[in-house]
Design an enzyme around this catalytic site. Structure first.
Site, PDB file in Angstrom:
ATOM      1  N   CYS A   1       0.814  -1.228   0.000  1.00 22.91           N
ATOM      2  CA  CYS A   1       0.000   0.000   0.000  1.00 22.91           C
ATOM      3  C   CYS A   1       0.844   1.272   0.000  1.00 22.91           C
ATOM      4  O   CYS A   1       0.316   2.358  -0.244  1.00 22.91           O
ATOM      5  CB  CYS A   1      -0.946   0.012   1.192  1.00 22.91           C
ATOM      6  SG  CYS A   1      -2.073  -1.386   1.194  1.00 22.91           S
TER       7      CYS A   1
ATOM      8  N   HIS B   1      -3.148   7.281   1.504  1.00 22.50           N
ATOM      9  CA  HIS B   1      -3.589   5.938   1.138  1.00 22.50           C
ATOM     10  C   HIS B   1      -4.967   5.701   1.752  1.00 22.50           C
ATOM     11  O   HIS B   1      -5.221   6.053   2.900  1.00 22.50           O
ATOM     12  CB  HIS B   1      -2.590   4.907   1.650  1.00 22.50           C
ATOM     13  CG  HIS B   1      -3.084   3.510   1.556  1.00 22.50           C
ATOM     14  ND1 HIS B   1      -3.585   2.999   0.379  1.00 22.50           N
ATOM     15  CD2 HIS B   1      -3.184   2.522   2.476  1.00 22.50           C
ATOM     16  CE1 HIS B   1      -3.965   1.753   0.595  1.00 22.50           C
ATOM     17  NE2 HIS B   1      -3.737   1.438   1.857  1.00 22.50           N
TER      18      HIS B   1
ATOM     19  N   ASN C   1      -9.974  -0.314  -0.304  1.00 23.95           N
ATOM     20  CA  ASN C   1      -8.514  -0.199  -0.300  1.00 23.95           C
ATOM     21  C   ASN C   1      -7.965  -0.855  -1.568  1.00 23.95           C
ATOM     22  O   ASN C   1      -8.034  -2.069  -1.717  1.00 23.95           O
ATOM     23  CB  ASN C   1      -7.982  -0.892   0.968  1.00 23.95           C
ATOM     24  CG  ASN C   1      -6.470  -0.864   1.066  1.00 23.95           C
ATOM     25  OD1 ASN C   1      -5.776  -0.532   0.108  1.00 23.95           O
ATOM     26  ND2 ASN C   1      -5.955  -1.216   2.226  1.00 23.95           N
TER      27      ASN C   1
HETATM   28  O1  UT7 Z   1      -3.403  -0.713   3.916  1.00 29.34           O
HETATM   29  C1  UT7 Z   1      -3.272  -1.476   5.067  1.00 29.34           C
HETATM   30  C2  UT7 Z   1      -4.295  -2.569   4.950  1.00 29.34           C
HETATM   31  N1  UT7 Z   1      -5.093  -2.881   6.072  1.00 29.34           N
HETATM   32  C3  UT7 Z   1      -5.708  -1.988   6.867  1.00 29.34           C
HETATM   33  O2  UT7 Z   1      -5.577  -0.816   6.773  1.00 29.34           O
HETATM   34  C4  UT7 Z   1      -6.627  -2.569   7.897  1.00 29.34           C
HETATM   35  C5  UT7 Z   1      -6.551  -1.826   9.196  1.00 29.34           C
HETATM   36  N2  UT7 Z   1      -7.524  -2.335  10.111  1.00 29.34           N
HETATM   37  C6  UT7 Z   1      -8.840  -2.064  10.008  1.00 29.34           C
HETATM   38  O3  UT7 Z   1      -9.267  -1.378   9.092  1.00 29.34           O
HETATM   39  C7  UT7 Z   1      -9.737  -2.557  11.092  1.00 29.34           C
HETATM   40  O4  UT7 Z   1      -8.970  -3.172  12.101  1.00 29.34           O
HETATM   41  C8  UT7 Z   1     -10.803  -3.558  10.589  1.00 29.34           C
HETATM   42  C9  UT7 Z   1     -11.818  -2.831   9.734  1.00 29.34           C
HETATM   43  C10 UT7 Z   1     -10.178  -4.689   9.808  1.00 29.34           C
HETATM   44  C11 UT7 Z   1     -11.558  -4.140  11.784  1.00 29.34           C
HETATM   45  O5  UT7 Z   1     -12.143  -3.093  12.539  1.00 29.34           O
HETATM   46  P1  UT7 Z   1     -11.917  -2.989  14.091  1.00 29.34           P
HETATM   47  O6  UT7 Z   1     -12.719  -1.863  14.559  1.00 29.34           O
HETATM   48  O7  UT7 Z   1     -10.450  -2.971  14.354  1.00 29.34           O
HETATM   49  O8  UT7 Z   1     -12.573  -4.318  14.591  1.00 29.34           O
HETATM   50  P2  UT7 Z   1     -11.921  -5.431  15.516  1.00 29.34           P
HETATM   51  O9  UT7 Z   1     -10.905  -6.206  14.754  1.00 29.34           O
HETATM   52  O10 UT7 Z   1     -11.514  -4.804  16.817  1.00 29.34           O
HETATM   53  O11 UT7 Z   1     -13.162  -6.346  15.741  1.00 29.34           O
HETATM   54  C12 UT7 Z   1     -14.316  -5.922  16.500  1.00 29.34           C
HETATM   55  C13 UT7 Z   1     -15.407  -6.960  16.333  1.00 29.34           C
HETATM   56  C14 UT7 Z   1     -14.890  -8.394  16.498  1.00 29.34           C
HETATM   57  O12 UT7 Z   1     -15.877  -9.123  17.178  1.00 29.34           O
HETATM   58  P3  UT7 Z   1     -15.736  -9.428  18.758  1.00 29.34           P
HETATM   59  O13 UT7 Z   1     -14.427 -10.148  18.914  1.00 29.34           O
HETATM   60  O14 UT7 Z   1     -15.732  -8.066  19.412  1.00 29.34           O
HETATM   61  O15 UT7 Z   1     -16.951 -10.221  19.041  1.00 29.34           O
HETATM   62  C15 UT7 Z   1     -14.782  -8.887  15.086  1.00 29.34           C
HETATM   63  O16 UT7 Z   1     -14.938 -10.289  14.996  1.00 29.34           O
HETATM   64  O17 UT7 Z   1     -15.941  -6.894  15.005  1.00 29.34           O
HETATM   65  C16 UT7 Z   1     -15.941  -8.199  14.427  1.00 29.34           C
HETATM   66  N3  UT7 Z   1     -15.793  -8.073  12.981  1.00 29.34           N
HETATM   67  C17 UT7 Z   1     -16.849  -7.884  12.167  1.00 29.34           C
HETATM   68  N4  UT7 Z   1     -18.169  -7.758  12.418  1.00 29.34           N
HETATM   69  C18 UT7 Z   1     -18.987  -7.569  11.371  1.00 29.34           C
HETATM   70  C19 UT7 Z   1     -14.674  -8.116  12.232  1.00 29.34           C
HETATM   71  N5  UT7 Z   1     -14.978  -7.962  10.926  1.00 29.34           N
HETATM   72  C20 UT7 Z   1     -16.326  -7.823  10.867  1.00 29.34           C
HETATM   73  C21 UT7 Z   1     -17.231  -7.611   9.806  1.00 29.34           C
HETATM   74  N6  UT7 Z   1     -18.541  -7.498  10.107  1.00 29.34           N
HETATM   75  N7  UT7 Z   1     -16.834  -7.533   8.526  1.00 29.34           N
END
Ligand code: UT7
Length: 321
Positions: free
Chosen positions: A120, A248, A278
């Protein structure tokens, strides 16, 4: 490639920009049918509403070609005047040969051409490489393309990653101008820390993106803030001087957190990830081209680019439009 001049006193302006995204749209509603997620969750946690998907058989070089032709048209430059083609991608058509030479032939250019991989951060790394070619006098015009067909590398059963990524290409032509004009790239600052290689990766045997989302998020906010602050200080700008930040496009919450930390008003941060998700190396040049076509860039504007990606690798660049 022949050296054209001794290289003293030249800067690289972005003389043309272009982009190309595939026609097919993958909406959050469609993802709701594939994995356990909701449109509301995706919009709230990422800001993304839809992304583009390459058609079967549509390759990185196909998207790159259209984006490159649009950038060359905008620059008013014929392909034979290019001195170098740089393609940032982690999703080339095939392992060998690179997209660069394929693109060179399709454009009808005759210059050296290569791919490089900085995920990225590919576009910001590419700005630094292209700038060095121009400031050293080895090149007068460089084509820099960021292109990804990430949908081929997404596990559509993994709800944490399949909501994020999309396909597309963005291109810029960098051209030499005398430094006295005050225009062009002023500074590029890059960083890397391979100790975190595993938190965002595509393993050869598995072939799909695996990510520790929360860790990437934390690194993105911290590293982007640091590299932007360093790049601004080294350029001699304050955050208040910046007219437009073209970052980005990974997650709207990352952009908002960084904007707050560096103290740039949200309206000066360009975001289009709502429509494309992304697109890795393609995200900044797509955003830049849209910003230009929307009239968001005026001559003399101070522009800041910043990105972080798998590696980890990151960087920032400052430019006078
Ligand atoms: O260019 C670099 C590439 N990557 C990135 O930039 C990614 C950077 N990270 C992110 O954008 C975020 O971490 C995510 C969007 C991937 C996840 O968001 P978050 O607010 O960090 O969520 P989390 O990982 O803390 O998860 C919170 C909850 C979890 O459930 P529990 O454990 O609290 O029950 C996840 O299982 O949200 C759940 N979860 C979802 N729920 C509904 C994770 N993905 C999803 C989803 N839909 N798609």
């Amino acid at each position: 490639m022949t050296a054209k001049r001794t290289g003293v006193g030249f800067r690289a302006i972005l003389s043309g920009t272009g982009h190309c995204v595939p026609a097919a749209i993958l909406t959050n509603a469609e993802l709701e049918r594939r994995v356990s997620t909701t449109d509301a969750w995706i919009v709230e946690r990422t800001g993304i509403r839809e992304r583009r998907l390459a058609a079967p058989g549509e390759k990185a070089s196909d998207l790159a070609l259209v984006a490159a032709q649009r950038a060359l048209d905008a620059a008013g430059l014929a392909p034979e005047f290019l001195d170098m083609i740089l393609v940032a991608t982690v999703t080339p058509d095939r392992p060998m040969p690179a997209v660069g030479p394929t693109l060179q032939a399709a454009l009808g250019a005759r210059c050296p051409a290569l791919d490089f991989s900085a995920a990225c951060a590919g576009f910001v790394y590419g700005l630094s490489l292209a700038r060095a070619q121009i400031e050293s006098g080895q090149a007068q015009h460089v084509l820099l393309v960021g292109v990804e067909v990430l949908s081929r590398r997404v596990d559509f059963t993994d709800r944490e990653t399949c909501i994020l990524f999309g396909d597309g290409a963005g291109a810029v032509v960098l051209s030499a101008v005398p430094a006295e004009t005050g225009r062009g790239l002023l500074h590029t600052r890059l960083g890397a820390d391979g100790r975190f290689a595993d938190i965002l990766r595509i393993d050869a045997d598995e072939g799909v993106i695996r990510m520790e989302g929360r860790e990437i998020f934390r690194h993105a906010v911290n590293r982007l803030t640091e590299v932007i602050e360093a790049a601004l200080a080294e350029t001699g700008w304050s955050a208040a001087d910046v007219n437009l930040v073209v970052p980005h496009q990974a997650n709207l919450r990352i952009l908002e957190a960084v904007a707050k930390r560096i103290d740039v008003p949200r309206e000066r941060i360009y975001a289009n990830l709502e429509r494309y998700g992304n697109t890795s190396a393609a995200s900044i040049p797509i955003a830049l081209d849209e910003a230009r076509r929307e009239g968001r860039l005026a001559d003399g504007d101070k522009v800041l680019f910043a990105a972080l990606g798998a590696g980890l690798v990151w960087g920032a660049a400052t430019l006078v439009w």
